[in-house]
Design a protein around this motif. Structure first.
Motif, PDB file in Angstrom:
ATOM      1  N   ILE A 170      35.698  22.394   3.529  1.00 45.77           N
ATOM      2  CA  ILE A 170      34.904  22.783   2.706  1.00 45.77           C
ATOM      3  C   ILE A 170      35.690  23.412   1.479  1.00 45.77           C
ATOM      4  O   ILE A 170      35.188  23.041   0.213  1.00 45.77           O
ATOM      5  CB  ILE A 170      34.219  23.934   3.412  1.00 45.77           C
ATOM      6  CG1 ILE A 170      33.014  23.442   4.397  1.00 45.77           C
ATOM      7  CG2 ILE A 170      33.399  24.611   2.153  1.00 45.77           C
ATOM      8  CD1 ILE A 170      31.823  23.058   3.838  1.00 45.77           C
ATOM      9  N   ALA A 171      36.976  23.642   1.592  1.00 42.40           N
ATOM     10  CA  ALA A 171      37.787  24.130   0.699  1.00 42.40           C
ATOM     11  C   ALA A 171      38.192  22.905  -0.178  1.00 42.40           C
ATOM     12  O   ALA A 171      38.006  23.082  -1.408  1.00 42.40           O
ATOM     13  CB  ALA A 171      39.263  25.049   1.093  1.00 42.40           C
ATOM     14  N   GLY A 172      38.184  21.889   0.371  1.00 46.97           N
ATOM     15  CA  GLY A 172      38.712  20.661  -0.319  1.00 46.97           C
ATOM     16  C   GLY A 172      37.366  20.275  -1.301  1.00 46.97           C
ATOM     17  O   GLY A 172      37.866  19.763  -2.135  1.00 46.97           O
ATOM     18  N   GLY A 173      36.278  20.212  -0.687  1.00 50.28           N
ATOM     19  CA  GLY A 173      35.098  19.950  -1.243  1.00 50.28           C
ATOM     20  C   GLY A 173      35.028  20.903  -2.519  1.00 50.28           C
ATOM     21  O   GLY A 173      34.623  20.256  -3.727  1.00 50.28           O
ATOM     22  N   PHE A 174      35.153  22.185  -2.200  1.00 49.41           N
ATOM     23  CA  PHE A 174      35.118  22.968  -3.358  1.00 49.41           C
ATOM     24  C   PHE A 174      35.862  22.885  -4.527  1.00 49.41           C
ATOM     25  O   PHE A 174      35.686  22.745  -5.405  1.00 49.41           O
ATOM     26  CB  PHE A 174      35.020  24.536  -2.838  1.00 49.41           C
ATOM     27  CG  PHE A 174      34.757  25.421  -4.177  1.00 49.41           C
ATOM     28  CD1 PHE A 174      33.629  25.876  -4.676  1.00 49.41           C
ATOM     29  CD2 PHE A 174      35.882  25.924  -4.790  1.00 49.41           C
ATOM     30  CE1 PHE A 174      33.683  26.739  -5.597  1.00 49.41           C
ATOM     31  CE2 PHE A 174      36.003  26.866  -5.947  1.00 49.41           C
ATOM     32  CZ  PHE A 174      34.714  27.362  -6.400  1.00 49.41           C
ATOM     33  N   VAL A 233      37.236  20.754 -10.030  1.00 48.95           N
ATOM     34  CA  VAL A 233      37.916  20.041 -10.987  1.00 48.95           C
ATOM     35  C   VAL A 233      37.094  19.320 -11.751  1.00 48.95           C
ATOM     36  O   VAL A 233      37.189  19.065 -13.001  1.00 48.95           O
ATOM     37  CB  VAL A 233      39.172  19.179 -10.168  1.00 48.95           C
ATOM     38  CG1 VAL A 233      39.790  18.230 -11.173  1.00 48.95           C
ATOM     39  CG2 VAL A 233      40.054  19.885  -9.639  1.00 48.95           C
ATOM     40  N   LEU A 234      36.216  18.705 -11.153  1.00 43.41           N
ATOM     41  CA  LEU A 234      35.344  17.774 -12.135  1.00 43.41           C
ATOM     42  C   LEU A 234      34.418  18.808 -12.989  1.00 43.41           C
ATOM     43  O   LEU A 234      34.236  18.374 -14.250  1.00 43.41           O
ATOM     44  CB  LEU A 234      33.997  16.981 -10.948  1.00 43.41           C
ATOM     45  CG  LEU A 234      34.584  15.984  -9.982  1.00 43.41           C
ATOM     46  CD1 LEU A 234      33.553  15.546  -9.103  1.00 43.41           C
ATOM     47  CD2 LEU A 234      35.032  14.894 -10.951  1.00 43.41           C
ATOM     48  N   ALA A 235      34.007  20.070 -12.462  1.00 40.73           N
ATOM     49  CA  ALA A 235      32.894  20.818 -13.270  1.00 40.73           C
ATOM     50  C   ALA A 235      33.998  21.246 -14.468  1.00 40.73           C
ATOM     51  O   ALA A 235      33.572  21.374 -15.599  1.00 40.73           O
ATOM     52  CB  ALA A 235      32.639  21.960 -12.492  1.00 40.73           C
ATOM     53  N   ALA A 236      35.328  21.530 -14.276  1.00 34.94           N
ATOM     54  CA  ALA A 236      36.137  22.130 -15.152  1.00 34.94           C
ATOM     55  C   ALA A 236      36.589  21.059 -16.406  1.00 34.94           C
ATOM     56  O   ALA A 236      36.485  21.247 -17.373  1.00 34.94           O
ATOM     57  CB  ALA A 236      37.512  22.824 -14.682  1.00 34.94           C
ATOM     58  N   VAL A 254      26.243  24.145   3.175  1.00 30.15           N
ATOM     59  CA  VAL A 254      27.311  24.371   2.052  1.00 30.15           C
ATOM     60  C   VAL A 254      27.837  22.884   1.865  1.00 30.15           C
ATOM     61  O   VAL A 254      28.085  22.345   0.665  1.00 30.15           O
ATOM     62  CB  VAL A 254      28.134  25.260   2.684  1.00 30.15           C
ATOM     63  CG1 VAL A 254      29.737  25.160   1.624  1.00 30.15           C
ATOM     64  CG2 VAL A 254      28.027  26.536   2.697  1.00 30.15           C
ATOM     65  N   GLU A 255      28.002  22.268   2.941  1.00 26.99           N
ATOM     66  CA  GLU A 255      28.556  20.769   2.940  1.00 26.99           C
ATOM     67  C   GLU A 255      27.488  20.165   1.917  1.00 26.99           C
ATOM     68  O   GLU A 255      27.760  19.278   1.155  1.00 26.99           O
ATOM     69  CB  GLU A 255      28.584  19.988   4.192  1.00 26.99           C
ATOM     70  CG  GLU A 255      29.820  20.492   5.085  1.00 26.99           C
ATOM     71  CD  GLU A 255      29.875  19.420   6.457  1.00 26.99           C
ATOM     72  OE1 GLU A 255      30.792  19.394   6.800  1.00 26.99           O
ATOM     73  OE2 GLU A 255      28.836  19.285   6.890  1.00 26.99           O
ATOM     74  N   ALA A 256      26.174  19.946   2.222  1.00 26.45           N
ATOM     75  CA  ALA A 256      25.193  19.147   1.433  1.00 26.45           C
ATOM     76  C   ALA A 256      25.220  19.690   0.055  1.00 26.45           C
ATOM     77  O   ALA A 256      25.140  18.763  -0.789  1.00 26.45           O
ATOM     78  CB  ALA A 256      23.749  19.624   2.253  1.00 26.45           C
ATOM     79  N   VAL A 257      25.304  20.803  -0.074  1.00 26.66           N
ATOM     80  CA  VAL A 257      25.154  21.552  -1.680  1.00 26.66           C
ATOM     81  C   VAL A 257      26.426  20.989  -2.305  1.00 26.66           C
ATOM     82  O   VAL A 257      26.569  20.346  -3.709  1.00 26.66           O
ATOM     83  CB  VAL A 257      25.081  22.879  -1.596  1.00 26.66           C
ATOM     84  CG1 VAL A 257      25.469  23.429  -3.129  1.00 26.66           C
ATOM     85  CG2 VAL A 257      23.763  23.303  -1.157  1.00 26.66           C
ATOM     86  N   LEU A 283      26.458  18.338  -5.600  1.00 26.94           N
ATOM     87  CA  LEU A 283      27.079  18.785  -6.851  1.00 26.94           C
ATOM     88  C   LEU A 283      28.219  17.639  -7.210  1.00 26.94           C
ATOM     89  O   LEU A 283      28.159  17.332  -8.319  1.00 26.94           O
ATOM     90  CB  LEU A 283      27.818  20.159  -6.609  1.00 26.94           C
ATOM     91  CG  LEU A 283      26.749  21.370  -6.774  1.00 26.94           C
ATOM     92  CD1 LEU A 283      27.661  22.679  -6.258  1.00 26.94           C
ATOM     93  CD2 LEU A 283      25.983  21.550  -7.912  1.00 26.94           C
ATOM     94  N   ALA A 284      28.935  17.116  -6.102  1.00 26.11           N
ATOM     95  CA  ALA A 284      30.026  16.315  -6.583  1.00 26.11           C
ATOM     96  C   ALA A 284      29.498  14.956  -7.121  1.00 26.11           C
ATOM     97  O   ALA A 284      29.614  14.353  -8.004  1.00 26.11           O
ATOM     98  CB  ALA A 284      30.782  15.834  -5.499  1.00 26.11           C
TER      99      ALA A 284
END
Length: 345
Positions: free
Chosen positions: A294-298, A303-306, A25-28, A32-33
């Protein structure tokens, strides 16, 4: 004896599996970021290649793209990462500590207080820039202190803190409505733009301050992350296991409120990021292996995607807060229905 060894082996196997899932999950999220950051720096009214972006960031004297990349896109991208991370991290801390997926800074009045402070500065004081920034942070800090101390009357209660927070949210929303009602048209337009939650017009000085606050506050949250998981078991269990509950809860609350206040002062209240990030992070990592990081990463990825969707997917450009609001509202309805079915109300 054999059964005991088998149980230990089974537990160790489960731990390895959860750690592996956590790392995946961290890597994904990291990939994505990085992809989204690259898109934000290259895609816009004018397309710039990654080579051009790297050259500009490296300080080379370029004929084209310097202003757009350094003054417009870089602050926007950095603000998106840091505010998303801050909202997601703080939201996860609130939800875990208060043992309620609805207990995030938006629901318990912190974000509303920050908005009320900013709108007051814009509409009543006719101010902008650093005054709005400071007013937003001050209002959030004062409200958080009041909520915390009112929830500690006689004896601390998580339920009381949530109810007091909801009351303050209603009060702050009423204050915002009143300020907008008595303000003039020009100030009202500026206040509404701020309240929509947007990365437009973010400048590097604000990003530097936001980064500094994040670097200072996040280590405190990480240090108390184990205590945070124990607090999720309840007050009595945490005390029994040796957690200094008042100290841990106080530091976690202070660090989270500061993160939310400064992030909100920088971009305005970006809807639902702090609400969505924690529960989705738990689903991604497994309910027993969640992490505020992980919550912070999501939150950062969200925000970037939106923002990319709001800026590029429609004929009209929408602020990032509008897109996150559209994504978050259905999830809130789903969560309320699920909680009702499980008798959590």
């Amino acid at each position: 004896m054999t059964n005991h060894i088998d149980h230990i082996a089974l537990i160790e196997k489960g731990q390895k599996k959860r750690k592996k899932r956590y790392r995946i999950v961290e890597a994904v999220l990291l990939v994505l970021a990085v992809i989204l950051c690259g898109l934000m720096m290259t895609v816009g009214n004018t397309f710039y290649s990654l080579k051009t972006v790297v050259q500009v960031l490296a300080g080379k004297d370029m004929e084209h793209g310097v202003f757009a990349i350094l003054t417009l896109r870089l602050p926007r991208m950095m603000a998106g990462i840091i505010t998303g991370f801050s909202f997601g991290l703080a939201g996860s801390v609130f939800q875990t500590m208060l043992r309620n997926p609805l207990a995030n800074p938006n629901i318990i009045g912190i974000t509303s207080a920050s908005s009320a402070g900013a709108v007051f500065c814009i509409v009543i004081l006719h101010a902008g820039g650093s005054v709005v920034f400071g007013g937003s942070i001050l209002a959030a800090a004062v409200t958080a202190i009041l909520i915390y101390f009112l929830s500690k009357l006689k004896k601390y209660s998580t339920g009381r803190l949530i109810l007091v927070g909801i009351g303050f949210q209603a009060l702050m929303n009423s204050a915002v409505s009143y300020f907008l009602l008595i303000g003039n048209a020009n100030d009202i337009a500026g206040a509404i733009r701020w309240m929509s939650g947007s990365l437009n017009g973010v400048q590097m000085p604000s990003v530097y301050l936001l980064l500094l606050v994040t670097v200072v506050c996040v280590p405190f949250i990480l240090y108390y992350s184990k205590a945070l998981k124990i607090l999720e078991l309840g007050e009595e269990s945490a005390i029994t296991m040796g957690v200094h509950t008042n100290q841990a809860r106080g530091i976690l609350l202070v660090a989270s409120v500061i993160l939310v206040a400064v992030a909100t002062a920088t971009t305005g209240p970006i809807a639902f990021v702090s609400f969505l990030s924690g529960p989705i992070a738990k689903r991604m990592t497994g309910y027993g292996n969640s992490s505020p990081v992980i919550a912070g990463g999501f939150g950062a990825v969200l925000v970037l995607a939106a923002d990319m969707i709001g800026q590029q997917a429609f004929a009209i450009r929408f602020p990032v807060g509008v897109i996150t609001g559209l994504l978050g509202a259905p999830y809130l309805i789903y969560l309320l229905i699920r909680m009702n079915r499980h008798g959590e109300f």
